[in-house]
Scaffold this active site. Structure first.
Site: not given
Ligand code: PLP
Length: 397
Positions: A74, A154, A182, A203-204, A247, A335
Site C-alpha cells: 500500500g 486506519n 483499510q 493484500a496483508h 519481475t 501507530c
Molecule cells: N494506508 C493505510 C490507510 C494503512 O493502514 C496502511 C498500513 O497500515 C498503509 C497505507 C500502508 O500499507 P502497507 O503496509 O501495505 O505498506
C-alpha cells in the site's frame, strides 16, 4: 504442553493469512514458478495466472482488469499516486489537496513535495474525523492537480464521503486518489460510481500475503481533457504496463486474488458479524468503564474498528498489560512507528495530547469469536482499574 491461547485484536495492523490463501500460494510457488514475461510455456502459465488474478481482484472494485497494476505494498501504491501525479502534471499545476488524518504513506510523500515545487493543502477534519465538503470545494484552485483523501482511517475507522468527494473532483476535472488500504475487502467499493481515478490497496490487510499491493488507475492512467495523468517513479523492464518494473511476484499475487475472492464472497456476512462484535465492545466499555470515550464516528466507521480513550492512563501500558494476558491490541498514540509522539489523527480530531496518549485501538477480524471478546473485556476492566490505582494523574483529581 498446549500453547497458551492468544486473542489477536490488531487486524488493522495486519491480518493472519487465511489457510485457503496459504494453500493457494504454496501450490503456486511449487507449480507456477515461471517469469510471467517469458515466452515459453512455463512463463505463459505464470502470465495467465497473473491476468486471471488481476481479473478476480478488479471485480472487487467494479474495475477494468487492465486498470490494475501490482506493487509491493500500500505504501508503494500511495507513493506512486502522489509522486507520479506530481511529476506528470507540473505544467498543469502544483497544488495537491489531502487531509490531516492520512496514513504516513500519504502524509510523508506530500510533506516531501510540499515547498519543493508543490503546495499541499491539508484539510482539517471534524471531531469524528470527517472532512468538510465545503472546505474541499474552497481549497480547489486553478493549480489543483490531485485530491487524495483516504477511504477509511486506519486509527479511528471513520469512512469518508468518497462518492461526494469523487463528484467534486470530477466536476473540476481534478484527479482523485483514495488510499483504500483499510477499506478494501471490508466495505463495498465501486470505482465507477464513486468517480475514483486512483486507488491503493494491500493484500496483508485482507488475509493475504505481506509484500503485495495494488494501484488502480482509471483508463490506464489517461483522463479526458488531461491526457496521461500519472507516470512511473521507477524505471526498468516494461512490467505492469510500464508503471512498476521488476519481475512480477505471481504466486503472491495469486494469493492476493484468493484473498480478494474470499473477501468478496464473505463481505456482507462478515461485515454484519464484525459490526456486532465491534458494537458489543464499544457499548460494554462505555457502560462499564468510567472516563472512557469513543474516537471516530459512531456509525460511519469500519465494521471492525474500536478506538477508545481512557483518562488518566497511558495507552502503551494497556497494550503491554493486555499482551501479558495473551491479548494483542494497539495504541492509538504510536501507530506504525514506535514513536512516543501522540497520534496526528487523534490530535486532528481535537483530542488533547494526554487524551491521545490514553487511547487504545482494537480491531476484530475473520477469526475473532464472541468468547474472545468476553475474555478481552474482562481482562481490560481489571487492567484499567489497576492502572488507574497507580496513576499519578488519577491521584491528582
Ligand atoms: N494506508 C493505510 C490507510 C494503512 O493502514 C496502511 C498500513 O497500515 C498503509 C497505507 C500502508 O500499507 P502497507 O503496509 O501495505 O505498506
Amino acid at each position: 504442553m498446549s500453547e497458551k491461547k492468544y486473542v489477536y485484536l490488531d487486524y488493522a495492523a495486519t491480518t493472519p493469512m487465511d489457510p485457503r490463501v496459504i494453500e493457494e500460494i504454496y501450490n503456486h510457488f511449487k507449480e507456477t514458478y515461471g517469469n510471467s514475461s517469458s515466452l515459453h510455456s512455463i512463463g505463459q502459465k505464470a502470465g495467465k495466472l497473473l491476468e486471471d488474478s488481476r481479473n478476480t481482484i478488479a471485480k472487487l472494485l467494479n474495475a477494468d482488469r487492465q486498470d490494475i497494476i501490482f506493487t509491493s505494498s500500500g505504501t508503494e501504491s500511495d507513493n506512486i499516486a502522489i509522486t507520479g501525479v506530481a511529476l506528470q502534471n507540473m505544467e498543469r499545476g502544483n497544488h495537491i489537496i489531502t487531509s490531516t488524518i492520512e496514513h504516513h504513506a500519504i502524509e510523508n510523500p506530500c510533506k516531501q513535495w510540499d515547498k519543493r515545487g508543490l503546495e499541499v493543502t491539508f484539510l482539517p477534519v471534524n471531531k469524528y474525523g470527517l472532512i468538510n465538503l465545503d472546505d474541499l470545494e474552497n481549497a480547489i484552485n486553478d493549480k489543483t492537480i490531485l485530491i487524495s483523501i483516504m477511504f477509511a482511517n486506519n486509527e479511528i475507522g471513520t469512512i469518508e464521503p468518497i462518492k461526494e468527494i469523487g463528484a467534486i473532483a470530477k466536476e473540476h476535472n481534478i484527479i482523485f486518489h483514495t488510499d483504500a488500504v483499510q477499506a478494501f475487502g471490508k466495505v463495498p467499493i465501486d470505482v465507477e460510481e464513486m468517480n475514483i481515478d486512483l486507488l491503493s490497496a494491500s493484500a496483508h490487510k485482507i488475509y493475504g500475503p505481506k509484500g503485495i499491493g495494488l494501484l488502480y488507475m482509471k483508463n490506464k492512467g489517461i483522463k479526458k481533457g488531461i491526457g496521461r495523468y500519472i507516470r512511473p517513479i521507477m524505471w526498468g523492464g516494461g512490467h505492469e504496463k510500464d508503471m512498476r518494473p521488476s519481475t512480477v511476484a505471481v504466486p503472491l499475487i495469486a494469493g492476493f486474488a484468493k484473498a480478494a475472492e474470499l473477501a468478496k464472497e464473505e463481505m456482507s456476512l462478515e461485515a454484519q458479524r464484525q459490526t456486532k462484535l465491534r458494537d458489543k465492545i464499544i457499548n460494554w466499555i462505555l457502560e462499564n468503564i468510567d472516563d472512557a470515550s469513543l474516537n471516530g464516528h459512531p456509525t460511519q466507521r469500519l465494521p471492525n474498528n474500536i478506538n477508545v480513550s481512557f483518562k488518566y492512563i497511558e495507552g502503551e501500558s494497556i497494550v503491554l498489560d493486555l499482551d501479558m494476558e495473551g491479548i494483542g491490541v494497539s495504541t492509538g498514540s504510536a501507530c506504525s512507528s514506535k514513536s512516543l509522539e501522540p497520534s496526528h489523527v487523534l490530535l486532528a480530531i481535537g483530542l488533547k495530547p494526554e487524551e491521545a496518549h490514553g487511547s487504545m485501538r482494537a480491531t476484530v477480524g475473520r477469526f475473532t469469536t464472541e468468547d474472545d471478546i468476553d475474555f478481552f473485556l474482562q481482562k481490560l476492566l481489571k487492567i484499567i482499574e489497576r492502572l488507574r490505582k497507580i496513576s499519578p494523574l488519577k491521584r491528582k483529581v
